[in-house]
Scaffold this active site. Structure first.
Site, PDB file in Angstrom:
ATOM      1  N   LYS A  22       0.831  -1.214   0.000  1.00 29.39           N
ATOM      2  CA  LYS A  22       0.000   0.000   0.000  1.00 29.39           C
ATOM      3  C   LYS A  22       0.860   1.256   0.000  1.00 29.39           C
ATOM      4  O   LYS A  22       0.584   2.217  -0.724  1.00 29.39           O
ATOM      5  CB  LYS A  22      -0.911  -0.011   1.224  1.00 29.39           C
ATOM      6  CG  LYS A  22      -1.628   1.296   1.491  1.00 29.39           C
ATOM      7  CD  LYS A  22      -2.393   1.287   2.795  1.00 29.39           C
ATOM      8  CE  LYS A  22      -1.545   1.531   4.017  1.00 29.39           C
ATOM      9  NZ  LYS A  22      -1.341   2.962   4.341  1.00 29.39           N
ATOM     10  N   ASN A  23       1.927   1.252   0.803  1.00 30.06           N
ATOM     11  CA  ASN A  23       2.744   2.454   0.942  1.00 30.06           C
ATOM     12  C   ASN A  23       3.667   2.694  -0.250  1.00 30.06           C
ATOM     13  O   ASN A  23       4.303   3.747  -0.328  1.00 30.06           O
ATOM     14  CB  ASN A  23       3.551   2.387   2.236  1.00 30.06           C
ATOM     15  CG  ASN A  23       2.686   2.565   3.468  1.00 30.06           C
ATOM     16  OD1 ASN A  23       1.580   3.098   3.390  1.00 30.06           O
ATOM     17  ND2 ASN A  23       3.165   2.105   4.612  1.00 30.06           N
ATOM     18  N   CYS A 120      -4.188   7.579  10.460  1.00 30.52           N
ATOM     19  CA  CYS A 120      -4.194   7.024  11.816  1.00 30.52           C
ATOM     20  C   CYS A 120      -3.760   8.073  12.844  1.00 30.52           C
ATOM     21  O   CYS A 120      -2.857   8.866  12.586  1.00 30.52           O
ATOM     22  CB  CYS A 120      -3.255   5.820  11.907  1.00 30.52           C
ATOM     23  SG  CYS A 120      -3.853   4.344  11.060  1.00 30.52           S
ATOM     24  N   ARG A 125       2.518  14.022  12.364  1.00 31.15           N
ATOM     25  CA  ARG A 125       3.312  13.747  11.170  1.00 31.15           C
ATOM     26  C   ARG A 125       3.270  15.012  10.329  1.00 31.15           C
ATOM     27  O   ARG A 125       2.554  15.097   9.340  1.00 31.15           O
ATOM     28  CB  ARG A 125       2.746  12.526  10.425  1.00 31.15           C
ATOM     29  CG  ARG A 125       2.896  11.252  11.238  1.00 31.15           C
ATOM     30  CD  ARG A 125       2.515  10.020  10.467  1.00 31.15           C
ATOM     31  NE  ARG A 125       1.077   9.818  10.475  1.00 31.15           N
ATOM     32  CZ  ARG A 125       0.499   8.717   9.997  1.00 31.15           C
ATOM     33  NH1 ARG A 125       1.227   7.758   9.493  1.00 31.15           N
ATOM     34  NH2 ARG A 125      -0.802   8.584  10.023  1.00 31.15           N
ATOM     35  N   PRO A 126       4.031  16.022  10.750  1.00 34.99           N
ATOM     36  CA  PRO A 126       3.861  17.356  10.176  1.00 34.99           C
ATOM     37  C   PRO A 126       4.231  17.403   8.699  1.00 34.99           C
ATOM     38  O   PRO A 126       5.120  16.701   8.228  1.00 34.99           O
ATOM     39  CB  PRO A 126       4.812  18.220  11.011  1.00 34.99           C
ATOM     40  CG  PRO A 126       5.819  17.267  11.569  1.00 34.99           C
ATOM     41  CD  PRO A 126       5.080  15.991  11.782  1.00 34.99           C
ATOM     42  N   ASP A 308       6.122   0.502  11.903  1.00 41.50           N
ATOM     43  CA  ASP A 308       4.895  -0.176  11.497  1.00 41.50           C
ATOM     44  C   ASP A 308       4.849  -1.640  11.927  1.00 41.50           C
ATOM     45  O   ASP A 308       3.833  -2.307  11.721  1.00 41.50           O
ATOM     46  CB  ASP A 308       4.715  -0.088   9.975  1.00 41.50           C
ATOM     47  CG  ASP A 308       4.106   1.230   9.534  1.00 41.50           C
ATOM     48  OD1 ASP A 308       3.717   2.027  10.407  1.00 41.50           O
ATOM     49  OD2 ASP A 308       4.011   1.467   8.318  1.00 41.50           O
ATOM     50  N   ARG A 400      -7.948  -0.578   5.766  1.00 35.55           N
ATOM     51  CA  ARG A 400      -7.176   0.468   5.088  1.00 35.55           C
ATOM     52  C   ARG A 400      -5.878  -0.090   4.509  1.00 35.55           C
ATOM     53  O   ARG A 400      -5.370   0.440   3.516  1.00 35.55           O
ATOM     54  CB  ARG A 400      -6.833   1.598   6.063  1.00 35.55           C
ATOM     55  CG  ARG A 400      -7.985   2.529   6.402  1.00 35.55           C
ATOM     56  CD  ARG A 400      -7.490   3.725   7.212  1.00 35.55           C
ATOM     57  NE  ARG A 400      -6.326   4.310   6.591  1.00 35.55           N
ATOM     58  CZ  ARG A 400      -5.171   4.525   7.211  1.00 35.55           C
ATOM     59  NH1 ARG A 400      -5.026   4.214   8.493  1.00 35.55           N
ATOM     60  NH2 ARG A 400      -4.155   5.055   6.568  1.00 35.55           N
TER      61      ARG A 400
END
Length: 426
Positions: A22-23, A120, A125-126, A308, A400
């Site tokens: 997915k990533n 999430c 997570r700027p 993860d 997801r």
């Protein structure tokens, strides 16, 4: 809301095939914005985030076809006309990867309007590194009403040293730089396989990128990119999750269609824990051996131990003899699974970014709540060895990022089923 019902106690036996990452798929889909031509992506996972990305691209004017039947893991994307270069909040509110369209949109169209991303709730997570990099490339960026608006006649190549390692920041600016005027040099880049996968697609589209997979990437901007066909990497996090599933249940599980070279840190920790592994070219077999032993882990950027995989490995450590310490260095709010594991009989205490796990407890079935994608996976793993029948609520988090997890687990002997609720009725 769907729930998982899991009865623990069955060792997992057989073979599980790993889906595409997915990533990797999400930034590669965003990369199609950079060309008018068709981009074909293979090994696309059938997960909810992919469907969200499809809706996002189509809302901008792209034509997106997700395959069915024999071509069910393939997508074709053509962004011939981007009539509305806006990432609308109602589409992207559940997905962090929405920020990945910012760079390619401004590079291709000269403007972009992107809602601040969701995803999430595992900590800040700027997006400031994306903004800082695009401004260095000549973009003007304003923020109002929850949206970022960026404009530039044409981006300029530049030298960027990332203040901290950022995967999405590296990917976003990498895409932007492919169409920038002149050369760009990026330092302190993310080295994840997903970055390498994106760079491989971009080069197939005509980009000139060197160094992807290292901390220094050079990009020579080109005037135009063309279409390409690309196969997405296997999902290393899904592979790791199922390896732990085999280990925690004392099974004999072959995790196939993966890339063991992307799993080095995890495989090393599994072996330290006493898990027996047989590592092939495209598969890893995990099978029961002696008792599991406590180990310490500390999450780091790739090639270190992945954040993860932290929650899933913690589930495994509840079954290991001795005391383990888990240190989370990437996200500040990624221990939300701890309370739910403790509800199942685990003995875990948290102080700041450190969790201490006193292993060896027999987990008990319970009704638990999934709080994010990887926490959901950890609760599934715990339920597979818990005594009795557990109910996991809010498994939409799982959908997801994991393709048909319950079907894959059922195929190797797990007692797991999905229970849907419609209008409050089971």
């Amino acid at each position: 809301m769907d729930k998982f019902v899991i009865r623990g106690g069955n060792p997992l036996l057989g073979t599980i095939k790993i889906s595409g990452a997915k990533n990797s798929a999400l930034p590669c889909m965003a990369a199609a914005i950079l060309t008018e031509d068709e981009v074909i992506l293979e090994n696309i996972p059938q997960v909810h985030d992919i469907e969200t990305e499809r809706k996002l691209l189509e809302s901008m004017g792209a034509q997106v076809e997700l395959g069915y039947g024999r071509a069910q893991h393939r997508t074709s994307i053509q962004c011939a006309v981007l009539s509305d270069p806006v990432a609308k909040y109602e589409i992207v509110k559940t997905m962090r990867a929405s920020s990945l369209v910012l760079g390619p949109l401004i590079a291709r169209t000269g403007m972009a309007r992107v809602a601040m991303p969701g995803g999430c709730a595992i900590g800040g997570r700027p997006i400031d590194l994306h903004i800082k990099g695009l401004e260095a490339m000549g973009a003007t960026i304003t923020q109002e009403h929850g949206y970022l608006e960026a404009r530039a006649d044409r981006l300029k190549g530049t030298h960027i040293v990332f203040d901290k390692i950022t995967v999405t920041g590296t990917e976003d600016l990498l895409m932007a730089a492919t169409l920038a005027e002149g050369e760009s040099l990026f330092e302190n880049c993310a080295r994840e396989p997903e970055v390498t996968d994106l760079a491989a697609l971009l080069n197939a589209m005509g980009a000139q990128i060197e160094g992807a997979g290292t901390s220094v990437i050079r990009i020579k901007g080109v005037a135009k990119l063309h279409g390409a066909r690309h196969r997405i990497n296997p999902d290393r996090i899904e592979a790791g999750t199922f390896l732990i599933a085999g280990a925690i249940t004392g099974g004999d599980l072959n995790v196939d269609c993966c890339n063991p070279e992307h799993l080095g840190a995890l495989l090393g920790k599994l072996e330290q824990c006493g898990v027996k592994l047989e590592i092939g070219k495209e598969n890893v077999r995990v099978h029961s051996g002696g008792k599991l032993q406590a180990v310490d882990i500390s999450t780091e950027e790739y090639p270190g131990f992945p954040t993860d995989m932290q929650a899933q490995f913690m589930a495994l450590l509840t079954q290991a003899e001795g005391t383990s310490v888990v240190t989370e260095n990437i996200f500040e709010n990624r221990f939300m699974h701890v309370g739910e594991l403790n509800r199942m009989g685990a003995n875990i205490s948290v102080s700041g970014r450190t969790a201490t796990i006193r292993g060896g407890a027999q987990l008990q079935s319970a009704a638990v709540m999934c709080s994010d994608l990887r926490a959901s996976a950890a609760l599934v793993l715990a339920a597979l060895v818990a005594d009795g029948e557990s109910i996991l609520d809010r498994v939409y988090h799982m959908d997801r990022g994991y393709e048909r997890m319950e079907e894959k687990l059922r195929g190797v002997g797990a007692q797991i089923r999905r229970m849907g609720e419609v209008f409050g009725k089971k």
